[in-house]
Design a protein around this motif. Sequence first.
Motif, PDB file in Angstrom:
ATOM      1  N   UNK A  33      -5.881   4.064  -8.122  1.00 20.87           N
ATOM      2  CA  UNK A  33      -7.193   3.424  -7.979  1.00 20.87           C
ATOM      3  C   UNK A  33      -8.165   4.258  -7.185  1.00 20.87           C
TER       4      UNK A  33
ATOM      5  N   UNK B 256      -6.439  -4.519   0.806  1.00 23.94           N
ATOM      6  CA  UNK B 256      -5.971  -4.576  -0.576  1.00 23.94           C
ATOM      7  C   UNK B 256      -4.487  -4.255  -0.640  1.00 23.94           C
ATOM      8  N   UNK B 257      -3.914  -4.496  -1.827  1.00 25.50           N
ATOM      9  CA  UNK B 257      -2.528  -4.125  -2.099  1.00 25.50           C
ATOM     10  C   UNK B 257      -1.554  -4.870  -1.205  1.00 25.50           C
ATOM     11  N   UNK B 258      -1.534  -6.198  -1.372  1.00 23.05           N
ATOM     12  CA  UNK B 258      -0.554  -7.005  -0.682  1.00 23.05           C
ATOM     13  C   UNK B 258      -0.292  -8.241  -1.499  1.00 23.05           C
TER      14      UNK B 258
ATOM     15  N   UNK C 188       0.820  -1.208   0.000  1.00 23.53           N
ATOM     16  CA  UNK C 188       0.000   0.000   0.000  1.00 23.53           C
ATOM     17  C   UNK C 188       0.853   1.258   0.000  1.00 23.53           C
TER      18      UNK C 188
ATOM     19  N   UNK D 125      -0.008   2.637  -7.426  1.00 23.63           N
ATOM     20  CA  UNK D 125      -1.210   1.898  -7.843  1.00 23.63           C
ATOM     21  C   UNK D 125      -2.395   2.207  -6.939  1.00 23.63           C
ATOM     22  N   UNK D 126      -2.138   2.214  -5.634  1.00 23.54           N
ATOM     23  CA  UNK D 126      -3.234   2.495  -4.698  1.00 23.54           C
ATOM     24  C   UNK D 126      -3.776   3.896  -4.929  1.00 23.54           C
TER      25      UNK D 126
END
Lengths: 322, 450
Positions: A154, B445-447, A6, A150-151
């Motif tokens: 999005x 998310x994101x892992x 993240x 990316x986070x």
Amino acid sequence: MIKCDLCPRHCQIAPGKRGNCGVRINLDGELKTLVYGKPCAVHVDPIEKKPLFHFLPGSKAFSIATAGCNLHCKYCQNWEISQRLPEDVESIDMPPQKVVDEALRTECKSIAYTYSDPIIFYEYTYDISKLAKQHNVRNVLITAGWIEQQALIDLLPYTDAIKIDFKGITEEFYQKMSEATLQPVLDAIKTIHKNNTWLELVNLVVPTWNDSDADIEKLCSWILDNVGPNTPLHFSKFWPIHKLENLPPTPVATLTRAWEIAKNKGLNFVYIGNVPGHPGNNTYCPQCKKIAIKREGYEILEYNLDNGTCKFCANKIPGIWE
Amino acid sequence: MYYKKLLLLKVLIIGLLTGLTIFYFHLQQPKTQSNTIFTKLFDSQNHPSGFKFYTDEINPKILGYGGKFRILVTLDSDLKITEAQLIEHHETAAYINERIEKFLYQFIGKSGEHFKIGQNIDAMTRATISSKAFTSSIEQGIEKIRQIISDRHYFSKKNTKKIVPVTNYFDQIIPFLLFMLAILAMLNANQILRWITLLTSLIYLGIIKSSMLSIITLGNISLGQTPDYNLNPIWYILMTLNLLTLILFKNVYCASICPFLAVQDIANTIRQKLHFSSIPMNNKLRITKYFVLGIALLLFIIYRNTDAIIFEPYVLLFSGNPSVYGLILLIILIATSFFIYRFWCKFFCPWGALQKLIYKLNLFTVPAPKSTIEEKNDSKKIFLTLYIITIVFIILTIAFNITNLKKSTISAHSPGTNVLMTEKNESDKIKKELEAKGIRPVSAKYWEKL
């Protein structure tokens, strides 16, 4: 083992353990968030407090935050929630729908994800943002911007405005002050600008740390070169707190000097935060130099814009006014 | 009078030991099943996506060759196996390590069918019992879940499909016969019967079943790891009959059944036929085997791992994966048995030492006058040399085992195992703690997994 992607810290988390931010945990082979739907701070604030001066001025922002943060700034004003584990703060149950309902009920035009940092309660922010958009409530991120691309990408489709703490202009500053790095923040600023999401920047001026002329000039140069002169920049006064109680508060003279350097460099919208009465509170039209918006603290005294155009010279002033 | 008192004492001790053993085994019973014997899985949209269970939680009574084991089985919503991973076991690491992945891979994609080793499932080579145990536990686990999720009346026995491992009658009869034959042979001093017993034992217990008594057995018992009777009846029959004969008759096992004894006696017979003379022994050194027993037990207590104490030749020969040192030790022992009668048994065998100790509780022996084994005055130098070499290699073998302990424990598990083991125990604890504080973990998310 799980690697969280993240934020740039990319914590490698062992089973049962949490990331550096304290709110993301490795359980049952999956990464889970411990703060979803559990804000520990819920207030209605004027949008100017964030500070956002070119975004729905005079409106109210429904502000929420959870515990935790992926930075550990020595001067954190909200350290009592940001440098705490979720179990060590008092939080309430507020699922995304309830947040939106409350924002509507309190007649807030936007929901602000603030105080700690929305990055670490990303999933919560994301879900509320999506829902808020459906109900025509705007979404505002108040963040340090230390996030993985990316986070960020999005989340942008559901974000209406972002205020980033542009804390310093050197890696050394970010490391020493916040246990973070500079580059990802620069990348985030560029991405937001490229995406045309409304952006305002804040630089907290800390005596002996980043208050030299060179620092201010370098900061302003970067802003000019990468996001242009129309991105508002706020200089904030530092108050001794948390781990920097031994420093004096930023003298007004320092802030004024920073303000002047920034304006001389060509930035059109430079502000001095939390110094009542200072001309740095006002928005000046870059063309006719008249006061477009006059402010006293968080209050708007004069509003000389018409649909975002200067009443005096019809110059369009960037921002989201409606 | 003295004799009667001694008898009484022996009976008391036997009674006490039996009582303690029963009590010990009672304590080892698996704890009551927790309510969550399997977990439901959900996808990112919160739709049910399957199940997962640990075989030892859903079927705590199914044990492998060496005792408890744990396989994590993941099923999709149609109860089809999507993943099977061995997490923990006490089987023979050497046999399981290399074969487990291929073995478990057979289960992927299968659902609802009856797994039969030899038909639709291939067993792991030289690990038939383990293979059967693993298969049975996976199958029964799925069946249990199927019953729970499909039957409205969970406790109704109408649709229960009980899959019980079939008891092998052959494996129960032959060890029993072996003991009977051996007893007969001893009673009649019949050499032919004794040889039949020895050779049968060598082939059956040694080569085919790799099932014999050794200090590894002791180790397993002390760890509470006893095999499932249905899967390994030989173990129980050997233990029981051995104890009974020791207490009520004579040391039948050491005299006529031990598979390595067969090897040594064959070697001795060959020596006699070829008219070699035997090497004179120093009988005072017979006491060494008690030290071997003591040190082996001590090492076991320290390391809590039976792999550390693999050095007995019958274990090395029939059921071990001997290291270089173990192999050399084995060769030395077999070679010396051509020249020194029962070299291993008399001087080094820890199990034999234990047998002799238990034999002191025998209820029918008459205390014999101290035997005066006439020591020949010949030079014992050759013997001493062989004796010392053997001791050196026993030490080397054990040392090598110990240094490899940590490595083999890790490789005995599938990759990522330790992660899951800690995870299972700890994550439940953590989840409970969080829940008590009103915190509910939600998927993030994101892992990525590492």
